[in-house]
Write a protein that holds these residues in place. Structure first.
Motif, mmCIF file in Angstrom:
data_model
loop_
_atom_site.group_PDB
_atom_site.id
_atom_site.type_symbol
_atom_site.label_atom_id
_atom_site.label_comp_id
_atom_site.label_asym_id
_atom_site.label_seq_id
_atom_site.Cartn_x
_atom_site.Cartn_y
_atom_site.Cartn_z
ATOM 1 N N GLU A 1 5.352 34.282 -32.038
ATOM 2 C CA GLU A 1 6.637 33.689 -31.628
ATOM 3 C C GLU A 1 7.286 33.018 -32.834
ATOM 4 O O GLU A 1 6.606 32.570 -33.760
ATOM 5 N N SER A 2 8.599 32.927 -32.771
ATOM 6 C CA SER A 2 9.302 32.164 -33.800
ATOM 7 C C SER A 2 9.152 30.671 -33.506
ATOM 8 O O SER A 2 8.949 30.264 -32.353
ATOM 9 N N VAL A 3 9.211 29.886 -34.560
ATOM 10 C CA VAL A 3 9.178 28.425 -34.437
ATOM 11 C C VAL A 3 10.366 27.887 -35.217
ATOM 12 O O VAL A 3 10.837 28.527 -36.170
ATOM 13 N N GLY A 4 10.859 26.724 -34.817
ATOM 14 C CA GLY A 4 12.003 26.200 -35.539
ATOM 15 C C GLY A 4 12.323 24.748 -35.234
ATOM 16 O O GLY A 4 11.896 24.193 -34.222
ATOM 17 N N ILE A 5 13.091 24.181 -36.159
ATOM 18 C CA ILE A 5 13.638 22.833 -36.029
ATOM 19 C C ILE A 5 15.140 23.003 -36.248
ATOM 20 O O ILE A 5 15.550 23.459 -37.323
ATOM 21 N N TYR A 6 15.936 22.668 -35.244
ATOM 22 C CA TYR A 6 17.367 22.953 -35.301
ATOM 23 C C TYR A 6 18.204 21.704 -35.014
ATOM 24 O O TYR A 6 17.745 20.787 -34.344
ATOM 25 N N ASN B 1 13.326 27.543 -39.758
ATOM 26 C CA ASN B 1 12.571 28.390 -38.844
ATOM 27 C C ASN B 1 11.522 29.195 -39.608
ATOM 28 O O ASN B 1 11.600 29.382 -40.809
ATOM 29 N N ASP B 2 10.542 29.645 -38.851
ATOM 30 C CA ASP B 2 9.432 30.411 -39.402
ATOM 31 C C ASP B 2 8.845 31.229 -38.258
ATOM 32 O O ASP B 2 9.400 31.245 -37.156
ATOM 33 N N LEU C 1 13.505 21.305 -31.021
ATOM 34 C CA LEU C 1 12.278 21.930 -31.511
ATOM 35 C C LEU C 1 11.952 23.168 -30.685
ATOM 36 O O LEU C 1 12.035 23.148 -29.461
ATOM 37 N N GLU C 2 11.568 24.231 -31.388
ATOM 38 C CA GLU C 2 11.168 25.478 -30.736
ATOM 39 C C GLU C 2 9.721 25.788 -31.117
ATOM 40 O O GLU C 2 9.431 26.081 -32.289
ATOM 41 N N ASN C 3 8.824 25.683 -30.163
ATOM 42 C CA ASN C 3 7.399 26.007 -30.356
ATOM 43 C C ASN C 3 6.764 25.235 -31.511
ATOM 44 O O ASN C 3 5.850 25.726 -32.166
ATOM 45 N N ILE C 4 7.251 24.026 -31.769
ATOM 46 C CA ILE C 4 6.748 23.231 -32.900
ATOM 47 C C ILE C 4 6.618 21.780 -32.452
ATOM 48 O O ILE C 4 7.305 21.336 -31.541
ATOM 49 N N THR C 5 5.707 21.055 -33.062
ATOM 50 C CA THR C 5 5.518 19.632 -32.760
ATOM 51 C C THR C 5 5.016 18.915 -34.008
ATOM 52 O O THR C 5 4.780 19.534 -35.041
#
Length: 187
Positions: A173-178, A165-166, A12-16
């Protein structure tokens, strides 16, 4: 009856708070017949909303089908009926349990995947199975999440490509689930 946990893992990037959204969320599964071991060749989905009567008026299930190999009647339920309405859960009808295959989503076990869970397996939901075993899961549309710092809601997330991603305008900032993956474990 056996409980299986669907464990979810992603970076996870900047997401929860990644979670399935609503009672119409579609759990796409491949299932194995407990009688003959045949695995479904097509993705099948179940939701909390679907309900079909079981053969002989023995409660309800989200999906009813016949195994292509052994012709055994299988059903997948979502746990949306009361115990008094479902003889499958009654101790006095153990022969019904042996002859009917069901699969229930335990609604109270549905949980979010959070920023602190990133890169670790976490059980997102548990299934109560009788005669069927989930062997594969395909995440698709219907997930939602929120920005880890901003709280910005991100509805309608589709994880079919295993990456999403979004952009979060509140924090620029970008957010994402990878690298979305999963596994099933016995609970």
């Amino acid at each position: 009856m056996v409980k299986f946990g669907l464990q979810f893992k992603a970076t996870l990037e900047n997401i929860t708070n990644v979670r399935p959204e609503g009672e119409d969320f579609r759990w796409y599964l491949k299932l194995k017949c407990g009688n003959c071991g045949e695995i479904s060749d097509k993705w099948q989905y179940i939701t909390l909303m679907d309900s079909m009567p079981l053969k002989g008026g023995r409660g309800s299930a989200s999906m009813v089908q016949k195994c292509k190999l052994c012709s055994r009647d299988n059903s997948i339920g979502m746990g949306h009926f009361a115990i008094s309405q479902c003889p499958l859960l009654n101790q006095t009808t153990s022969t019904v349990i042996k002859n009917t295959q069901t699969h229930d989503i335990l609604k109270d076990t549905i949980t979010s995947y959070n920023a602190e869970d990133s890169d670790r397996f976490k059980t997102m939901v548990q299934f109560e199975c009788r005669g069927l075993e989930p062997v594969d899961f395909q995440p698709q549309a219907g997930f939602s999440a929120q920005g880890a710092e901003s709280g910005t809601p991100f509805p309608e997330i589709n994880l079919l490509e295993r990456d999403w991603n979004d952009y979060d305008e509140k924090i620029s900032e970008s957010v994402g689930i990878y690298e979305v993956t999963h596994k099933f474990v016995k609970c």
